[in-house]
Motif scaffolding. Structure first.
Motif, PDB file in Angstrom:
ATOM      1  N   ALA A 500       2.104 -15.818  -6.318  1.00 46.33           N
ATOM      2  CA  ALA A 500       2.730 -16.756  -5.372  1.00 46.33           C
ATOM      3  C   ALA A 500       4.240 -16.733  -5.542  1.00 46.33           C
ATOM      4  N   MET A 501       4.941 -16.602  -4.422  1.00 47.70           N
ATOM      5  CA  MET A 501       6.399 -16.618  -4.457  1.00 47.70           C
ATOM      6  C   MET A 501       7.001 -17.646  -3.513  1.00 47.70           C
ATOM      7  N   GLU A 502       6.180 -18.237  -2.661  1.00 46.28           N
ATOM      8  CA  GLU A 502       6.700 -19.146  -1.647  1.00 46.28           C
ATOM      9  C   GLU A 502       7.476 -20.300  -2.259  1.00 46.28           C
ATOM     10  N   HIS A 503       7.002 -20.790  -3.405  1.00 48.42           N
ATOM     11  CA  HIS A 503       7.654 -21.941  -4.025  1.00 48.42           C
ATOM     12  C   HIS A 503       9.012 -21.587  -4.631  1.00 48.42           C
ATOM     13  N   LEU A 504       9.308 -20.290  -4.744  1.00 48.68           N
ATOM     14  CA  LEU A 504      10.556 -19.857  -5.361  1.00 48.68           C
ATOM     15  C   LEU A 504      11.695 -19.721  -4.358  1.00 48.68           C
ATOM     16  N   VAL A 505      11.362 -19.655  -3.078  1.00 46.63           N
ATOM     17  CA  VAL A 505      12.380 -19.398  -2.058  1.00 46.63           C
ATOM     18  C   VAL A 505      12.440 -20.546  -1.062  1.00 46.63           C
ATOM     19  N   HIS A 506      13.489 -20.545  -0.270  1.00 44.54           N
ATOM     20  CA  HIS A 506      13.600 -21.520   0.819  1.00 44.54           C
ATOM     21  C   HIS A 506      12.474 -21.274   1.821  1.00 44.54           C
ATOM     22  N   ARG A 507      11.991 -22.333   2.432  1.00 43.28           N
ATOM     23  CA  ARG A 507      10.839 -22.223   3.336  1.00 43.28           C
ATOM     24  C   ARG A 507      11.083 -21.215   4.459  1.00 43.28           C
ATOM     25  N   ASP A 508      12.342 -21.038   4.879  1.00 43.19           N
ATOM     26  CA  ASP A 508      12.641 -20.097   5.959  1.00 43.19           C
ATOM     27  C   ASP A 508      12.488 -18.643   5.523  1.00 43.19           C
ATOM     28  N   LEU A 509      12.369 -18.431   4.228  1.00 38.02           N
ATOM     29  CA  LEU A 509      12.215 -17.068   3.708  1.00 38.02           C
ATOM     30  C   LEU A 509      10.832 -16.830   3.117  1.00 38.02           C
ATOM     31  N   ALA A 510       9.908 -17.732   3.387  1.00 41.55           N
ATOM     32  CA  ALA A 510       8.563 -17.637   2.812  1.00 41.55           C
ATOM     33  C   ALA A 510       7.855 -16.347   3.230  1.00 41.55           C
ATOM     34  N   SER A 511       7.978 -15.974   4.487  1.00 43.58           N
ATOM     35  CA  SER A 511       7.283 -14.770   4.949  1.00 43.58           C
ATOM     36  C   SER A 511       7.830 -13.526   4.262  1.00 43.58           C
ATOM     37  N   SER A 512       9.133 -13.475   4.050  1.00 40.97           N
ATOM     38  CA  SER A 512       9.725 -12.337   3.336  1.00 40.97           C
ATOM     39  C   SER A 512       9.272 -12.317   1.878  1.00 40.97           C
ATOM     40  N   ALA A 513       9.174 -13.490   1.275  1.00 37.60           N
ATOM     41  CA  ALA A 513       8.697 -13.577  -0.113  1.00 37.60           C
ATOM     42  C   ALA A 513       7.262 -13.091  -0.215  1.00 37.60           C
ATOM     43  N   ASN A 514       6.450 -13.395   0.784  1.00 41.00           N
ATOM     44  CA  ASN A 514       5.056 -12.939   0.775  1.00 41.00           C
ATOM     45  C   ASN A 514       4.969 -11.422   0.862  1.00 41.00           C
ATOM     46  N   LEU A 515       5.856 -10.824   1.666  1.00 43.88           N
ATOM     47  CA  LEU A 515       5.891  -9.363   1.740  1.00 43.88           C
ATOM     48  C   LEU A 515       6.202  -8.765   0.367  1.00 43.88           C
ATOM     49  N   LEU A 516       7.182  -9.356  -0.313  1.00 42.12           N
ATOM     50  CA  LEU A 516       7.588  -8.847  -1.620  1.00 42.12           C
ATOM     51  C   LEU A 516       6.487  -9.060  -2.657  1.00 42.12           C
ATOM     52  N   ALA A 517       5.817 -10.216  -2.584  1.00 40.73           N
ATOM     53  CA  ALA A 517       4.785 -10.535  -3.580  1.00 40.73           C
ATOM     54  C   ALA A 517       3.686  -9.481  -3.610  1.00 40.73           C
ATOM     55  N   LYS A 518       3.382  -8.911  -2.470  1.00 40.65           N
ATOM     56  CA  LYS A 518       2.315  -7.910  -2.403  1.00 40.65           C
ATOM     57  C   LYS A 518       2.659  -6.658  -3.204  1.00 40.65           C
ATOM     58  N   CYS A 519       3.938  -6.444  -3.462  1.00 43.85           N
ATOM     59  CA  CYS A 519       4.356  -5.241  -4.180  1.00 43.85           C
ATOM     60  C   CYS A 519       4.024  -5.299  -5.672  1.00 43.85           C
ATOM     61  N   PHE A 520       3.954  -6.496  -6.238  1.00 46.51           N
ATOM     62  CA  PHE A 520       3.820  -6.611  -7.691  1.00 46.51           C
ATOM     63  C   PHE A 520       2.509  -6.021  -8.200  1.00 46.51           C
ATOM     64  N   ASP A 521       1.410  -6.433  -7.603  1.00 42.25           N
ATOM     65  CA  ASP A 521       0.116  -5.966  -8.080  1.00 42.25           C
ATOM     66  C   ASP A 521      -0.046  -4.476  -7.820  1.00 42.25           C
ATOM     67  N   SER A 522       0.365  -4.010  -6.645  1.00 44.62           N
ATOM     68  CA  SER A 522       0.225  -2.590  -6.318  1.00 44.62           C
ATOM     69  C   SER A 522       1.116  -1.734  -7.211  1.00 44.62           C
ATOM     70  N   PHE A 523       2.308  -2.237  -7.540  1.00 43.93           N
ATOM     71  CA  PHE A 523       3.194  -1.493  -8.431  1.00 43.93           C
ATOM     72  C   PHE A 523       2.578  -1.420  -9.828  1.00 43.93           C
ATOM     73  N   GLY A 524       2.064  -2.547 -10.325  1.00 39.79           N
ATOM     74  CA  GLY A 524       1.430  -2.559 -11.639  1.00 39.79           C
ATOM     75  C   GLY A 524       0.251  -1.613 -11.711  1.00 39.79           C
ATOM     76  N   GLN A 525      -0.563  -1.561 -10.656  1.00 41.47           N
ATOM     77  CA  GLN A 525      -1.698  -0.642 -10.623  1.00 41.47           C
ATOM     78  C   GLN A 525      -1.236   0.811 -10.653  1.00 41.47           C
ATOM     79  N   ALA A 526      -0.160   1.102  -9.900  1.00 44.15           N
ATOM     80  CA  ALA A 526       0.362   2.466  -9.870  1.00 44.15           C
ATOM     81  C   ALA A 526       0.851   2.897 -11.248  1.00 44.15           C
ATOM     82  N   VAL A 527       1.553   2.001 -11.932  1.00 44.45           N
ATOM     83  CA  VAL A 527       2.046   2.304 -13.278  1.00 44.45           C
ATOM     84  C   VAL A 527       0.880   2.553 -14.233  1.00 44.45           C
TER      85      VAL A 527
END
Length: 634
Positions: A500-527
């Motif tokens: 979850a990243m929505e709570h870390l950013v301003h509400r107007d940037l929640a959708s962008s934070a959600n896009l970024l959040a998806k990268c963490f798990d996929s990056f960890g799996q790739a590594v």
């Protein structure tokens, strides 16, 4: 190249030898602890060192937000007032006194300018006031460096070679006696230099040949050797010099060579320098070879302990890299200003060219790159001022990103201005020449990319080692085993959710934070996939490592701009909506690039293509140039 990377990883502070997967070293063991603070708290409740690096934890597929969210705000009112009192005179000096074109033509900093810089205190910004300096924090320093970078990169190198690396070792690890003796001198007219590079040791700093042997009476070291491409090398009176010294290995009892750092004065005798080098850019910065012929160095001038020179050098370089991002963010501001002034006045086909979509895209991308670079510079300096010690990968990223972004921005500014930009009087020609070195010195971008990827993978590998050990005694580690098993099962059936990243950013940037959040798990799996597939041989898979590093850059930079834009929105700054647009646009494209990089890493088709490129390169090297004949066969 592989030997270089192995050397770096074996000797880099806080990084141990990579051995995957059977003998994984735990890189977390050597991280230092610091006092608790808002952004830099790196001490757990149990007293064990914790690693709060955003990038290091990214390699485990984990979101560690504490050094990124919220955006650092580290200056108190007194520091802000002090900085403001220095910003205005610095701006005025570079507008009215310094002449970058004249410096470039003279191939040295004009004497009036140099004297004025000493008078301003520009050569001792971070030296404590007790020793004659300004005692600025890293964040304050970044702001002034940004002004220098906006005006004259050659002068910036003269200043940076002096204080960012030249005497920085004394500031960081010097004894009280060394600081008391040398800091007042480097603050009052005596130039400093950082002397590491030799003809046979560029990125491979451990292979230096300069030697220092202890004299029979044990009072001096006798140094012999030479250094090349030393900034301020022909001017420096005080130098941090790195040399091989014989050291008794405590484990084996054998005498081995290890690098030691020394404080060397030109007045010791036997120190000479060659003529200034002729360079593509930063011409006003003095660059010269320096020679050491039986130089007698008092034993009390050993810096950081005998045999610890590599750690001292890496500490100095890591500590100063954020300054490059600050300076180049200023350079980009200048390039953008020149391009925009032209675009809003130039008419073609009856319209101003800033109304054309192709020009608008260039200006938008230039602006985003400047915003990202500036945001990283103050993010990292803020972390450092808050007490963080785990910022090395972030600083390396900022150096690589800034140097490549600034080159792109200057090049695009020239393109927007067309023939006018190509002309010398525009100033962009000089800036482009000056910029080229930044991708090379203080750690080439190629080596730093591998450093980021391999250091992060080692940290991820230590987690796999913990899991391996857990399976050897499952009853004692059921929690860890079940946690890992459930995580992998959820991934397998496609039910895993991003952090979850929505709570870390301003509400107007929640959708962008959600896009970024998806990268963490996929990056960890790739590594994890790469570690399991290649094991310790991952060091040889540099096509893959470079793409993992690029993905890391995109994830970190996206988090940084989302953090800064969120703070601007929260504080209702006049530029907040503009920053929001840049953060959204950057994050969208960055996350798409991450997805592409990770697909390439896992794709057999692309891995086969890497093999083809490797073969092409070997063929060209074997032929000592282009392999194929001219199509005319003449």
């Amino acid at each position: 190249m592989n030997r270089v990377i192995n050397t770096c990883l074996k000797k880099q502070n806080n990084v141990q030898t990579i051995l995957f997967p059977r003998s994984l070293s735990t890189s977390n063991a050597n991280f230092k602890t610091v006092q608790n603070s808002k952004h830099g708290s790196e001490k757990s409740s149990t007293g064990n060192a914790e690693n709060y690096s955003f990038v290091m934890n990214l390699f485990r597929g984990q979101l560690e937000p504490r050094q990124v969210f919220p955006y650092p705000n580290v200056l108190n009112e007194e520091q802000k007032e002090t900085l403001q009192m220095m910003v205005d005179p610095t701006n005025k000096f570079f507008q009215e006194v310094n002449d970058p074109a004249k410096n470039d033509a003279l191939e040295k900093v004009d004497e009036k300018t140099l004297a004025g810089l000493w008078e301003l205190g520009a050569f001792s910004l971070q030296v404590p006031q007790d020793f004659g300096g300004s005692g600025l924090s890293n964040t304050q320093y970044a702001r002034l460096v940004q002004i220098v970078g906006a005006n004259d990169l050659g002068v910036g190198i003269t200043l940076g070679a002096h204080q960012s690396i030249g005497f920085k070792g004394i500031l960081l690890v010097g004894t009280p006696e060394q600081k008391a003796k040398y800091l007042p001198r480097v603050s009052n007219g005596e130039m400093a230099a950082f002397c590491l590079t030799e003809p046979s040791s560029g990125s491979d700093a451990a292979s230096i040949k300069t030697r220092a042997e202890l004299s029979p009476d044990g009072k001096h070291y006798i140094m012999n050797g030479s250094k090349i491409w030393i900034s301020n090398g022909g001017l420096a009176e005080i130098m941090t010099v790195y040399a091989q010294t014989p050291v008794v290995d405590q484990k084996t009892g054998k005498t081995v060579d290890k690098v030691t750092a020394f404080i060397v004065e030109r007045s010791f005798g036997g120190v000479t320098s060659g003529p200034p080098e002729k360079k593509m850019g930063i011409k006003c910065s003095n660059t010269a070879e320096v020679y050491y012929d039986n130089v007698k160095i008092p034993v009390e001038n050993v810096l950081g302990g005998v045999g610890n020179g590599f750690k001292v050098a890496m500490n100095v370089l890591n500590n100063g890299r954020f300054g490059m991002a600050a300076a180049l963010s200023g350079t980009m501001q200048t390039c953008i200003k020149k391009a925009v002034e032209f675009a809003t006045q130039r008419k073609q086909f009856g319209e101003r060219i800033d109304s054309f979509g192709s020009i608008q895209e260039k200006i938008a991308r230039m602006s985003m790159l400047q915003y990202v670079t500036e945001s990283m510079a103050y993010m990292i300096s803020g972390n450092m001022d808050s007490g963080s010690v785990n910022y090395h990968l972030e600083a390396a990223i900022s150096k690589c990103f800034a140097s490549e972004a600034a080159w792109y921005v200057c090049d695009e500014a020239i393109q927007i201005m067309g023939g006018m930009g190509f002309m010398k009087h525009s100033g962009l020609e000089r800036i482009l020449r000056d910029l080229r070195i930044f991708r090379i010195f203080e750690g080439t971008n190629d080596i730093l990319r591998l450093f980021v990827a391999l250091t992060g993978m080692q940290y991820a590998g230590s987690h796999l080692k913990e899991l391996q050990m857990a399976f050897k005694n499952p009853t004692a580690h059921l929690g860890l085993i079940f946690e890992e098993a459930s995580k992998r099962m959820v991934r397998k059936v496609g039910l895993s959710s991003p952090p979850a990243m929505e709570h870390l950013v301003h509400r107007d940037l929640a959708s962008s934070a959600n896009l970024l959040a998806k990268c963490f798990d996929s990056f960890g799996q790739a590594v994890e996939m790469v570690l399991i597939k290649y094991g310790k041989n991952i060091v040889n898979e540099q096509f893959i490592l470079n793409r993992l590093a690029n993905a890391t850059f995109d994830i970190y930079t996206s988090a940084v701009v989302l953090s800064r834009a969120s703070t601007s929105l929260k504080e209702e700054l006049s530029s907040a909506n503009h920053e929001k647009l840049m953060a959204e646009a950057w994050t969208l494209e960055a996350t798409e690039r991450v997805e592409s990089y990770l697909k390439v890493v896992a794709s057999g088709k692309h891995l086969d293509n890497f093999s083809k490129m490797s073969t092409i390169s070997r063929n060209v090297c074997q032929a000592e140039g282009v392999v194929q004949n001219n199509p005319l066969k003449i």
